[in-house]
Design a protein around this motif. Structure first.
Motif, short mmCIF file in Angstrom:
data_model
loop_
_atom_site.label_atom_id
_atom_site.label_comp_id
_atom_site.label_asym_id
_atom_site.label_seq_id
_atom_site.Cartn_x
_atom_site.Cartn_y
_atom_site.Cartn_z
N UNK A 118 23.59 15.02 -42.92
CA UNK A 118 24.98 16.26 -43.82
C UNK A 118 25.04 16.26 -44.74
N UNK A 119 24.24 15.06 -45.97
CA UNK A 119 23.54 15.75 -46.98
C UNK A 119 23.49 16.84 -47.76
N UNK A 120 22.27 17.42 -46.42
CA UNK A 120 20.98 18.01 -46.49
C UNK A 120 21.58 20.02 -46.54
N UNK A 121 22.71 19.99 -45.19
CA UNK A 121 23.24 21.00 -44.70
C UNK A 121 24.43 21.13 -45.93
N UNK A 122 24.82 20.50 -46.44
CA UNK A 122 26.08 20.22 -47.16
C UNK A 122 25.72 20.89 -49.01
N UNK A 123 23.82 20.87 -49.37
CA UNK A 123 23.49 21.12 -50.49
C UNK A 123 22.32 22.15 -49.76
N UNK A 124 22.32 22.87 -48.67
CA UNK A 124 21.36 23.84 -48.40
C UNK A 124 19.37 23.60 -48.86
N UNK A 125 19.64 22.05 -48.69
CA UNK A 125 18.28 22.04 -48.89
C UNK A 125 17.56 21.54 -47.29
N UNK A 126 16.13 21.88 -47.83
CA UNK A 126 15.10 22.21 -46.86
C UNK A 126 14.54 20.63 -46.01
N UNK A 153 29.99 12.30 -48.12
CA UNK A 153 28.84 13.68 -47.03
C UNK A 153 29.59 13.75 -45.71
N UNK A 154 30.40 12.91 -44.59
CA UNK A 154 30.78 13.54 -43.51
C UNK A 154 31.87 13.63 -43.80
#
Length: 488
Positions: free
Chosen positions: A429-437, A306-307
């Protein structure tokens, strides 16, 4: 301050304002008095808007007297200095925009103004939202109100610190890779990054357009729910903004999590994590089990990539977005003998070291011969990370993780080691990459009395799930956040 109305929650203040037990002028005055007292040591604000705040407070009181005022009417807020605010300078904590005054409001600012909210000032941040500590601000760092020798987190550190120190009742931040959740964790407040497209980004200065999201800071989950309901919803000026109806998020705060399946990813409890962080999260999970929720171990196998993926996608988009700051149209202009020299000199003097670093990284990743090897590959990894979450949510309704591997670190501790600084966001960071809340909620303290945040992650547009779960945890009383107000 005799009354200290600034210590009220938004829900409490809204109730008292509408019952005419207090006035917006009194509430605003207490917040501004607190700002005057705390700012010499805290530095959460770049611009304090005393005159405008009192004008808004007078208008709010008139509206409250007329009856039927919205929940946000008369509520003093801090606004991250990345939002366009008509008539109030918007600097992005950068010398290149040091004197820029927008001629319009961002959509979320319009919506808050329409509901009668009060803006007490523009909060400090990492320059152009690039950082994890607010040390990259051209105006100097924000200190953590729990320990002023430590960072407040970033990039929205000013907003988190202002809420924690009772300088305002709530605040707006932005989150590209953890920039709401990490400072919320470090400062001991609630911070929510909604689903990508849930809230309009129109009028928000862009860092990485496919990752940036708008969200609130507050001192309770209910307060955060009130703010989100006000700012969320369709906006024709933002083509990425969802047209889905906005729920009444407060109605989700039932305290009931019976039957909720909570996923615990094995990749988020790693070697080297501060032991007290893991202990606090494990303790919170036991609290959920006592409420009737169940926990299940899950795997997010591409977390380790992810990073790298984030710092290719984000810097590539930053390279494109920041090209507009050229010394010609707005912002800083350093005159030179020709246009090329003007561009170079203006950007050299206007941008800080971290912004220059990320522009160069992104430009390299997009350059001929490297696009497929770096940027395109990072986008493919991004898809794999999103797929990991989709598979995980087949087994659970909610994912619980730490927000950061450690509590707030000391100012200056990581400034000379960018990679170590970047790793501060490894869990967000992974949450942003996946577009999740995702939401950070306080769940503990370490041996230095520094706050620890728990991250709640849900499927797209399931903000109600994280709000319900966060509110249920608050109600248990298993953890009582310590106030930061007495330290300043």
């Amino acid at each position: 301050m005799a009354s200290e109305l600034n210590k009220l929650t938004i829900a409490e203040a809204s109730s008292k304002l509408r019952a005419r037990e207090i006035t917006a002028m009194q509430l605003t005055r207490d917040c501004l008095d607190r700002i005057a007292a705390a700012e010499p040591r805290l530095h959460a604000f770049i611009t304090v808007c005393e005159k405008q705040a009192f004008e808004q407070a007078r208008a709010a009181d008139a509206r409250l007297a007329a009856g039927n005022a919205p929940a946000m009417c008369g509520i003093p807020l801090g606004i991250k200095d990345i939002y366009a605010t008509k008539g109030i300078r918007t600097t992005c904590a950068s010398r290149i925009l040091g004197t820029f005054v927008p001629p319009f409001d961002a959509t979320v600012i319009e919506r808050l103004r329409a509901d009668g909210a009060i803006f007490v000032g523009k909060t400090n941040m990492d320059e152009f939202a690039m950082g994890s500590s607010t040390e990259n601000s051209a105006f100097g760092p924000t200190m953590n109100p729990h320990d002023t020798a430590r960072v407040a987190g970033g990039s929205s550190g000013g907003s988190a610190a202002a809420v924690a120190a009772h300088e305002c009742l709530g605040a707006l931040g932005t989150d590209t890779g953890g920039s709401i959740r990490e400072p919320a964790s470090f400062c001991g407040v609630v911070g929510i990054k909604p689903t990508y497209s849930r809230v309009s980004r129109y009028g928000v200065v862009a860092y990485a357009s496919s990752l940036d999201q708008v969200g609130p800071f507050a001192r309770s989950v209910r307060d955060a729910a009130i703010i989100i309901r006000t700012i969320a919803g369709k906006d024709v000026r933002d083509s990425t903004c969802s047209a889905r109806p906005v729920p009444d998020y407060e109605r989700a705060l039932t305290g009931d999590v019976k039957g909720l399946r909570i996923g615990v990813p094995r990749e988020y409890f790693v070697e080297g994590m501060q032991p007290e962080v893991e202990q606090s999260i494990r303790s919170a999970l036991k609290s959920y089990e006592s409420l009737g929720a169940s926990t299940v171990e899950i795997s997010l196998p591409h977390t380790g990539y992810a990073i790298a993926a984030y710092y290719l996608v984000a810097t590539a988009e930053a390279s494109a977005n920041l090209a507009r700051y050229d010394g010609i149209r707005f912002g800083l202009r350093v005159n030179a003998e020709d246009n090329i020299a003007l561009y170079e000199t203006t950007r050299a003097q206007g941008f800080g070291a971290e912004v220059k670093r990320r522009i160069m990284l992104g430009t390299f990743a997009l350059s001929a011969g490297y696009y497929d090897a770096y940027y395109l590959k990072a986008q493919k990894v991004r898809t794999l990370i999103r797929n990991d979450f989709e598979r995980a949510f087949e087994k659970c309704d909610l994912i619980v993780t730490p927000v950061a591997p450690t509590t707030a670190f000391k100012i200056g501790e990581k400034m000379n080691d960018p990679l170590t600084m970047y790793l501060s966001d490894i869990f967000t960071i992974s949450v942003n990459l996946a577009g999740l809340p995702g939401m950070s909620i306080p769940c503990g303290h370490d041996s230095n009395n520094l706050p620890i945040g728990m991250q709640l992650i849900a499927p797209p547009f399931a903000e109600e799930t994280i709000l319900r779960a966060g509110d249920a945890f608050e109600r248990t009383g298993a953890f009582k956040p310590r106030t930061a107000a007495g330290t300043l």
